[in-house]
Design a protein around this motif. Sequence first.
Motif, PDB file in Angstrom:
ATOM      1  N   LYS A  65      -3.165  -7.356  -9.185  1.00  0.00           N
ATOM      2  CA  LYS A  65      -4.580  -6.881  -8.481  1.00  0.00           C
ATOM      3  C   LYS A  65      -4.825  -8.420  -7.580  1.00  0.00           C
ATOM      4  N   GLU A  66      -3.745  -9.609  -7.442  1.00  0.00           N
ATOM      5  CA  GLU A  66      -3.605  -9.939  -6.511  1.00  0.00           C
ATOM      6  C   GLU A  66      -2.881  -9.782  -5.030  1.00  0.00           C
ATOM      7  N   VAL A  67      -2.457  -8.699  -4.994  1.00  0.00           N
ATOM      8  CA  VAL A  67      -2.181  -8.021  -3.802  1.00  0.00           C
ATOM      9  C   VAL A  67      -3.817  -7.455  -2.833  1.00  0.00           C
ATOM     10  N   PRO A  68      -3.615  -8.706  -1.374  1.00  0.00           N
ATOM     11  CA  PRO A  68      -5.197  -7.825  -0.819  1.00  0.00           C
ATOM     12  C   PRO A  68      -4.536  -6.871  -0.027  1.00  0.00           C
ATOM     13  N   ASN A  69      -6.025  -5.693   0.384  1.00  0.00           N
ATOM     14  CA  ASN A  69      -5.614  -4.186   0.172  1.00  0.00           C
ATOM     15  C   ASN A  69      -6.153  -4.701   1.737  1.00  0.00           C
ATOM     16  N   MET A  70      -5.085  -3.560   2.637  1.00  0.00           N
ATOM     17  CA  MET A  70      -4.274  -2.995   3.695  1.00  0.00           C
ATOM     18  C   MET A  70      -5.754  -2.777   4.915  1.00  0.00           C
ATOM     19  N   GLU A  71      -7.301  -3.019   4.603  1.00  0.00           N
ATOM     20  CA  GLU A  71      -8.582  -2.935   4.870  1.00  0.00           C
ATOM     21  C   GLU A  71      -9.093  -4.041   5.479  1.00  0.00           C
ATOM     22  N   MET A 130      -3.398   3.430  -1.793  1.00  0.00           N
ATOM     23  CA  MET A 130      -4.216   2.479  -2.629  1.00  0.00           C
ATOM     24  C   MET A 130      -2.818   1.674  -2.562  1.00  0.00           C
ATOM     25  N   ASN A 131      -3.447   0.371  -3.249  1.00  0.00           N
ATOM     26  CA  ASN A 131      -1.868  -0.403  -3.822  1.00  0.00           C
ATOM     27  C   ASN A 131      -1.082   0.287  -4.742  1.00  0.00           C
ATOM     28  N   ALA A 132      -0.072  -0.631  -4.820  1.00  0.00           N
ATOM     29  CA  ALA A 132       0.649  -0.136  -5.891  1.00  0.00           C
ATOM     30  C   ALA A 132       2.381  -1.434  -6.369  1.00  0.00           C
ATOM     31  N   VAL A 133       3.203  -0.936  -7.007  1.00  0.00           N
ATOM     32  CA  VAL A 133       3.755  -1.493  -6.940  1.00  0.00           C
ATOM     33  C   VAL A 133       5.057  -1.069  -8.097  1.00  0.00           C
ATOM     34  N   ILE A 134       6.169  -1.005  -7.463  1.00  0.00           N
ATOM     35  CA  ILE A 134       7.386  -0.377  -7.653  1.00  0.00           C
ATOM     36  C   ILE A 134       8.607  -1.307  -8.292  1.00  0.00           C
ATOM     37  N   LYS A 171     -11.274   2.979   7.800  1.00  0.00           N
ATOM     38  CA  LYS A 171      -9.941   3.171   7.273  1.00  0.00           C
ATOM     39  C   LYS A 171     -10.080   4.479   6.574  1.00  0.00           C
ATOM     40  N   MET A 172      -8.259   4.843   7.163  1.00  0.00           N
ATOM     41  CA  MET A 172      -8.652   6.229   6.868  1.00  0.00           C
ATOM     42  C   MET A 172      -8.306   6.317   5.427  1.00  0.00           C
ATOM     43  N   HIS A 173      -8.848   8.617   4.210  1.00  0.00           N
ATOM     44  CA  HIS A 173      -8.927   8.083   2.897  1.00  0.00           C
ATOM     45  C   HIS A 173      -7.094   8.261   3.113  1.00  0.00           C
ATOM     46  N   ASN A 174      -6.852   8.736   3.433  1.00  0.00           N
ATOM     47  CA  ASN A 174      -4.899   8.885   3.776  1.00  0.00           C
ATOM     48  C   ASN A 174      -3.862   8.847   4.202  1.00  0.00           C
ATOM     49  N   GLY A 175      -4.768   8.560   5.724  1.00  0.00           N
ATOM     50  CA  GLY A 175      -3.652   8.590   7.365  1.00  0.00           C
ATOM     51  C   GLY A 175      -3.200   9.233   8.317  1.00  0.00           C
ATOM     52  N   HIS A 176      -2.510   9.393   9.040  1.00  0.00           N
ATOM     53  CA  HIS A 176      -1.919  10.509   9.239  1.00  0.00           C
ATOM     54  C   HIS A 176      -0.744   9.897  10.130  1.00  0.00           C
ATOM     55  N   ARG A 177       0.900  10.841   8.943  1.00  0.00           N
ATOM     56  CA  ARG A 177       1.797  10.104   8.896  1.00  0.00           C
ATOM     57  C   ARG A 177       2.975  11.597   9.032  1.00  0.00           C
ATOM     58  N   GLY A 178       3.514  11.483  10.110  1.00  0.00           N
ATOM     59  CA  GLY A 178       4.445  12.777   9.775  1.00  0.00           C
ATOM     60  C   GLY A 178       4.230  12.678  11.389  1.00  0.00           C
ATOM     61  N   ILE A 179       5.839  13.470  11.435  1.00  0.00           N
ATOM     62  CA  ILE A 179       6.138  13.841  12.759  1.00  0.00           C
ATOM     63  C   ILE A 179       5.999  15.515  13.042  1.00  0.00           C
ATOM     64  N   ASN A 180       5.289  16.859  12.659  1.00  0.00           N
ATOM     65  CA  ASN A 180       4.269  17.694  12.838  1.00  0.00           C
ATOM     66  C   ASN A 180       2.840  17.660  12.862  1.00  0.00           C
ATOM     67  N   GLU A 187       1.144  -1.279   0.555  1.00  0.00           N
ATOM     68  CA  GLU A 187      -0.526  -0.008  -0.195  1.00  0.00           C
ATOM     69  C   GLU A 187       1.298   1.300   0.114  1.00  0.00           C
ATOM     70  N   VAL A 188       0.867   2.245  -1.083  1.00  0.00           N
ATOM     71  CA  VAL A 188       1.954   3.191  -1.319  1.00  0.00           C
ATOM     72  C   VAL A 188       1.024   4.448  -0.173  1.00  0.00           C
ATOM     73  N   CYS A 189       1.898   4.667   0.222  1.00  0.00           N
ATOM     74  CA  CYS A 189       1.339   5.781   1.783  1.00  0.00           C
ATOM     75  C   CYS A 189       2.670   7.577   1.792  1.00  0.00           C
ATOM     76  N   PHE A 190       2.642   8.071   2.568  1.00  0.00           N
ATOM     77  CA  PHE A 190       3.550   8.897   2.551  1.00  0.00           C
ATOM     78  C   PHE A 190       3.874  10.001   3.744  1.00  0.00           C
ATOM     79  N   ASN A 191       5.434   9.641   4.166  1.00  0.00           N
ATOM     80  CA  ASN A 191       5.798  10.414   5.324  1.00  0.00           C
ATOM     81  C   ASN A 191       6.027  11.619   5.407  1.00  0.00           C
TER      82      ASN A 191
END
Length: 375
Positions: A152-158, A133-137, A274-283, A34-38
Amino acid sequence: MKYQTKKKAFILLADGTIFYGKAVGNKEGTAFGEVCFNTGMTGYQEIFTDPSYFGQLMVTTNAHIGNYGTNNDEVESDSVKISGLICKNFSYEYSRIDADKSLEEFLEDNKLFAISDVDTRALVCHIREAGAMNAVISTEVDNLSKLKEALKEVPNMEGLELASKVSTTEPYFYGDANATYRIAALDIGIKKNILRNLAKRGAYVKVFPYNTSYQEMEAWNPDGYFISNGPGDPKPLEDAISAAKEIISNNKPLFGICLGHQVIALANGISTYKMHNGHRGINHPVLNLISGKGEITSQNHGFAINKKETEAHPEIEITHEHLNDNTVAGIKMKSKNVFSVQYHPEASPGPHDASYLFDQFFENIASSVDKDALV
């Protein structure tokens, strides 16, 4: 410049959007998650080793990653827990005098695939609008169709239970055996700095696997209980929820952080989502509703507890609120010795505004021990 000719790489999101970049270290590879950002500007090593990020592709919004290298003492677990790294500018050289090695060496040691030279601003803007959402690099630029099918076979976090992937398999001890208090910690993805904070305040901690029963923990005769942070959806954690219910029913001192906070809410019949994006950071700004003081906090979560259900619960009081979106950031029980927060008071390298919560936990334990002595 190192690796002047870099291997082409790309990010393929589940919605079909593609962003292009280059492979860090000129390595070939593929990683799913699952792709997310901090948004933190420091602490990347702690982020990469935080069990709460298990199974996620991490986008770092800071423009430069790796410029201060890595240090063996700045890890939150025994290995890297993210599935892959996505960044803008990757620094192969570092300047910090007390670094042990470069970030490139650190990633190689942990077999982590990473890509750089990505327009992370555009990627983050897309995720903010479309949601996590899920992603591949991958460097397999000629196998796009195959990777689309694999994605498509990667399970969703929810609905995904991940605590079992990161929890200890056997109980272990942390701290001084002659410490003042004994704390039973349920490991559903615990961070090392949580254990450090408990130990330095006078606790001998026994860390138990994610599916340990209340009876097994209670047999050690602890003075208090702790439920840790961790990855994935809290709803499938039936054993942890059951243990929390029994800890609460027996009126034992209990403190929960992040996933542990959600488990305590579920134990009280409050749902999570499940949140739309979530909270990830230090501020992240949080308001302590009891003291009226603001706190700058470190956060990392993709799920939250239902605010309306929390407000309506006769035994629960909301103690902290996230000021960006007014989500519940902390609760306590009115007639039980139980509280929890949806952020990290143990944050390393910081901020440390919320470290008082550990002191509060020990005050609760001391009060409970004094009451037991009078019985």
